[in-house]
Design an enzyme around this catalytic site. Sequence first.
Site, PDB file in Angstrom:
ATOM      1  N   VAL A  62     -17.614  29.521  30.789  1.00 53.96           N
ATOM      2  CA  VAL A  62     -17.110  29.986  29.506  1.00 53.96           C
ATOM      3  C   VAL A  62     -17.777  31.308  29.136  1.00 53.96           C
ATOM      4  O   VAL A  62     -18.923  31.568  29.512  1.00 53.96           O
ATOM      5  CB  VAL A  62     -17.330  28.904  28.411  1.00 53.96           C
ATOM      6  CG1 VAL A  62     -18.798  28.697  28.128  1.00 53.96           C
ATOM      7  CG2 VAL A  62     -16.571  29.197  27.147  1.00 53.96           C
ATOM      8  N   CYS A  63     -17.036  32.155  28.409  1.00 56.73           N
ATOM      9  CA  CYS A  63     -17.598  33.382  27.832  1.00 56.73           C
ATOM     10  C   CYS A  63     -17.063  33.471  26.403  1.00 56.73           C
ATOM     11  O   CYS A  63     -16.831  32.439  25.788  1.00 56.73           O
ATOM     12  CB  CYS A  63     -17.242  34.610  28.683  1.00 56.73           C
ATOM     13  SG  CYS A  63     -15.473  34.964  28.780  1.00 56.73           S
ATOM     14  N   GLN A  64     -16.832  34.651  25.887  1.00 55.48           N
ATOM     15  CA  GLN A  64     -16.319  34.747  24.522  1.00 55.48           C
ATOM     16  C   GLN A  64     -14.810  34.525  24.450  1.00 55.48           C
ATOM     17  O   GLN A  64     -14.331  33.763  23.628  1.00 55.48           O
ATOM     18  CB  GLN A  64     -16.672  36.106  23.894  1.00 55.48           C
ATOM     19  CG  GLN A  64     -16.254  36.237  22.443  1.00 55.48           C
ATOM     20  CD  GLN A  64     -16.864  35.182  21.538  1.00 55.48           C
ATOM     21  OE1 GLN A  64     -17.998  34.757  21.731  1.00 55.48           O
ATOM     22  NE2 GLN A  64     -16.120  34.729  20.543  1.00 55.48           N
ATOM     23  N   GLY A  66     -12.650  34.633  27.666  1.00 54.23           N
ATOM     24  CA  GLY A  66     -12.069  34.191  28.931  1.00 54.23           C
ATOM     25  C   GLY A  66     -12.081  35.201  30.064  1.00 54.23           C
ATOM     26  O   GLY A  66     -11.840  34.829  31.207  1.00 54.23           O
ATOM     27  N   THR A  90     -15.239  30.746  24.196  1.00 55.20           N
ATOM     28  CA  THR A  90     -15.909  30.188  23.027  1.00 55.20           C
ATOM     29  C   THR A  90     -15.070  30.399  21.769  1.00 55.20           C
ATOM     30  O   THR A  90     -15.062  29.543  20.882  1.00 55.20           O
ATOM     31  CB  THR A  90     -17.309  30.821  22.866  1.00 55.20           C
ATOM     32  OG1 THR A  90     -18.046  30.604  24.080  1.00 55.20           O
ATOM     33  CG2 THR A  90     -18.083  30.203  21.710  1.00 55.20           C
TER      34      THR A  90
END
Length: 106
Positions: A62-64, A66, A90
Amino acid sequence: MPEESIEVTVEDLAAARDAGAEVLDVRSPEEYARGHVPGARNIPLEQVLRAPGEFPDGVRVVCQSGGRSLRAAQALREAGVDAVSVSGGTAAWVESGRNTEGGAQR
């Protein structure tokens, strides 16, 4: 047989996390500290790209939003690791009404 998708939804992430899957957050430590999926381990994208074969199968990345997680999941897969990216990251986790944790990784 169709190839398994490299992206999953936040609902899939929630179910996998509840079942004990590892969640890898590839954002910067500063971004991670502002709020992350509970239980996620923070390893910035650059570090993941340097040693993609060192992660367990079944990892959810996961990141902010995608983008970085998709890059990481692709690199992990190329190294033979079963990994998927969380679509929407996220931000989608928060938009779905789920809680985040704050603070630096212990």
